[in-house]
Motif scaffolding. Structure first.
Motif, mmCIF file in Angstrom:
data_model
loop_
_atom_site.group_PDB
_atom_site.id
_atom_site.type_symbol
_atom_site.label_atom_id
_atom_site.label_comp_id
_atom_site.label_asym_id
_atom_site.label_seq_id
_atom_site.Cartn_x
_atom_site.Cartn_y
_atom_site.Cartn_z
ATOM 1 N N LEU A 177 0.828 -1.205 0.000
ATOM 2 C CA LEU A 177 0.000 0.000 0.000
ATOM 3 C C LEU A 177 0.865 1.258 0.000
ATOM 4 O O LEU A 177 0.514 2.263 -0.626
ATOM 5 C CB LEU A 177 -0.921 -0.003 1.215
ATOM 6 N N SER A 178 1.985 1.203 0.688
ATOM 7 C CA SER A 178 2.863 2.370 0.729
ATOM 8 C C SER A 178 3.443 2.694 -0.640
ATOM 9 O O SER A 178 3.830 3.832 -0.914
ATOM 10 C CB SER A 178 3.987 2.149 1.742
ATOM 11 N N ARG A 179 3.502 1.682 -1.528
ATOM 12 C CA ARG A 179 4.008 1.881 -2.881
ATOM 13 C C ARG A 179 2.905 2.111 -3.894
ATOM 14 O O ARG A 179 3.170 2.280 -5.081
ATOM 15 C CB ARG A 179 4.837 0.657 -3.304
ATOM 16 N N SER A 180 1.655 2.109 -3.435
ATOM 17 C CA SER A 180 0.523 2.239 -4.349
ATOM 18 C C SER A 180 0.537 3.607 -5.027
ATOM 19 O O SER A 180 0.741 4.638 -4.386
ATOM 20 C CB SER A 180 -0.788 2.037 -3.591
ATOM 21 N N ALA A 181 0.272 3.603 -6.328
ATOM 22 C CA ALA A 181 0.319 4.839 -7.102
ATOM 23 C C ALA A 181 -1.014 5.569 -7.150
ATOM 24 O O ALA A 181 -1.069 6.721 -7.589
ATOM 25 C CB ALA A 181 0.775 4.530 -8.531
ATOM 26 N N SER A 182 -2.106 4.920 -6.714
ATOM 27 C CA SER A 182 -3.417 5.554 -6.809
ATOM 28 C C SER A 182 -4.386 4.897 -5.829
ATOM 29 O O SER A 182 -4.127 3.813 -5.302
ATOM 30 C CB SER A 182 -3.980 5.418 -8.233
ATOM 31 N N ARG A 183 -5.515 5.577 -5.596
ATOM 32 C CA ARG A 183 -6.573 5.002 -4.764
ATOM 33 C C ARG A 183 -7.113 3.737 -5.396
ATOM 34 O O ARG A 183 -7.418 2.763 -4.697
ATOM 35 C CB ARG A 183 -7.709 6.017 -4.612
ATOM 36 N N GLU A 184 -7.248 3.724 -6.712
ATOM 37 C CA GLU A 184 -7.761 2.544 -7.400
ATOM 38 C C GLU A 184 -6.863 1.335 -7.175
ATOM 39 O O GLU A 184 -7.336 0.214 -6.966
ATOM 40 C CB GLU A 184 -7.900 2.827 -8.901
ATOM 41 N N GLN A 185 -5.567 1.569 -7.200
ATOM 42 C CA GLN A 185 -4.640 0.469 -6.970
ATOM 43 C C GLN A 185 -4.724 -0.010 -5.521
ATOM 44 O O GLN A 185 -4.662 -1.215 -5.251
ATOM 45 C CB GLN A 185 -3.211 0.893 -7.299
ATOM 46 N N SER A 186 -4.889 0.900 -4.586
ATOM 47 C CA SER A 186 -5.027 0.516 -3.183
ATOM 48 C C SER A 186 -6.260 -0.339 -2.970
ATOM 49 O O SER A 186 -6.229 -1.349 -2.256
ATOM 50 C CB SER A 186 -5.090 1.769 -2.294
ATOM 51 N N VAL A 187 -7.361 0.052 -3.606
ATOM 52 C CA VAL A 187 -8.598 -0.730 -3.500
ATOM 53 C C VAL A 187 -8.391 -2.133 -4.069
ATOM 54 O O VAL A 187 -8.823 -3.128 -3.487
ATOM 55 C CB VAL A 187 -9.750 -0.004 -4.225
ATOM 56 N N SER A 188 -7.713 -2.219 -5.201
ATOM 57 C CA SER A 188 -7.452 -3.524 -5.813
ATOM 58 C C SER A 188 -6.607 -4.411 -4.901
ATOM 59 O O SER A 188 -6.842 -5.624 -4.805
ATOM 60 C CB SER A 188 -6.755 -3.323 -7.157
#
Length: 336
Positions: A177-188
């Motif tokens: 999650l700390s490397r996530s580039a977007s909210r959409e990626q975090s949700v995925s």
């Protein structure tokens, strides 16, 4: 791989874990449901979150969700050594084996000790989990790489469904999650479901009491009319249905409610099928019986799949039959 001894069957709630460091935890809600072959394990820290869809939660709440754990697969028991072969996992795969030395203090109290003595756990079997146990491994029809399972023990159920997209490599979910580039990626990254509840003794039939997805808590897994363990013959029909909740808001949209041949009303989402092709799946006698999810109904019912002329065949208790593969029990494991 042989079936699990009957002494292990049911739902076990963890009372305590004590680590070699001296740290103890008795607050995390931990449920392990064991059928004669399949298992699922759900671990939710004592940090309640709003019952919102993933995309409606704040970033800090996403980090809280990343501390959850859950996994499912096949259990292997050799003497007093128990190994859980994980085939789906809420956290990134780290290569550690999940294995412990078991000791029954009583028929309903079990202790587990790491082979290297790094942890010690106490498990208590829930009384209403004693009884018929069944488990079915599921595979996405539209997306065969996606896996799930529905396990039942006595009055309890545990449903698991993997993410639409597999996790990338990482130490743990928080690090991803700390490397996530977007909210959409975090949700995925967080879109993996393990949901636990009761069919009859809960506040409502099939009500979800604990889940990795906060929006699921208080919802129902299946219609109240569905009897998971009908007291009829050992052969039952598989009802053709489409899961209502495999794709949660923010992960996929659900079309309008519609009827299915069994009479229940569910929102249609991704299609799922029983699978016998996986080396760790519950062997069964389906004869190509394709279905959307898993429901047991009266065997006298007769229906066909929508848009198809193939009649669904009868099936028996999938946990009676053999044919599982699996690795040997050896090595060091993380605490369960």
């Amino acid at each position: 791989m042989n079936r699990v001894p009957n002494a292990y069957l049911g739902v076990w709630k963890r009372r305590l874990i004590q680590r070699r460091s001296g740290h103890t935890d008795s607050e995390t809600a931990v449920y392990w449901l064991q059928t004669p072959r399949l298992f699922a394990d759900l671990r939710i820290p004592n940090n309640p979150l709003p019952a919102l869809a993933l995309e409606d939660l704040r970033d800090a709440e996403h980090l809280t969700l990343s501390e959850q754990q859950g996994f499912a697969g096949v259990t292997q028991v050799d003497a007093d050594i128990c190994q859980w072969h994980r085939k789906m996992d809420y956290q990134p795969v780290n290569g550690d084996e999940d294995i412990g030395r078991m000791h029954f203090e009583t028929s309903d109290c079990l202790t587990e000790t790491a082979l290297d003595n790094s942890y010690y756990e106490i498990w208590d079997r829930l009384p209403r989990s004693i009884g018929a146990c069944r488990g079915q491994w599921l595979q996405g029809i539209d997306d065969p790489a996606r896996q799930g399972c529905l396990l039942l023990a006595g009055d309890y159920f545990l449903f698991a469904a993997s993410r639409p997209e597999p996790l990338p490599l990482g130490t743990d979910l928080r690090e991803l999650l700390s490397r996530s580039a977007s909210r959409e990626q975090s949700v995925s990254l967080l879109a993996c479901e393990l949901s636990f509840g009761q069919h009859r003794a809960g506040e409502a039939p099939w009500k979800i009491e604990c889940s990795t997805l906060p929006a699921n808590i208080g919802e129902v897994l299946l219609p109240a009319s569905v009897d998971p363990m009908p007291q009829v013959s050992s052969q039952m029909k598989l009802c053709c249905l489409q899961w209502a909740r495999l794709i949660r808001p923010g992960v996929g949209a659900a079309p309008q409610i519609r009827d299915h041949p069994g009479g229940a009303h569910l929102r249609a989402t991704r299609k799922w099928a029983s699978t016998t092709s996986l080396p760790y799946g519950d062997p069964c006698v389906y004869r190509r019986s394709i279905f959307y999810g898993c429901i047991w109904i009266n065997p006298s019912a007769s229906f066909r799949r929508p848009g198809n002329t193939r009649t669904l065949h009868a099936w028996r208790d999938v946990d009676r039959h053999r044919g599982l593969g699996g690795a040997s029990a050896a090595g060091r494991v993380p605490a369960r």
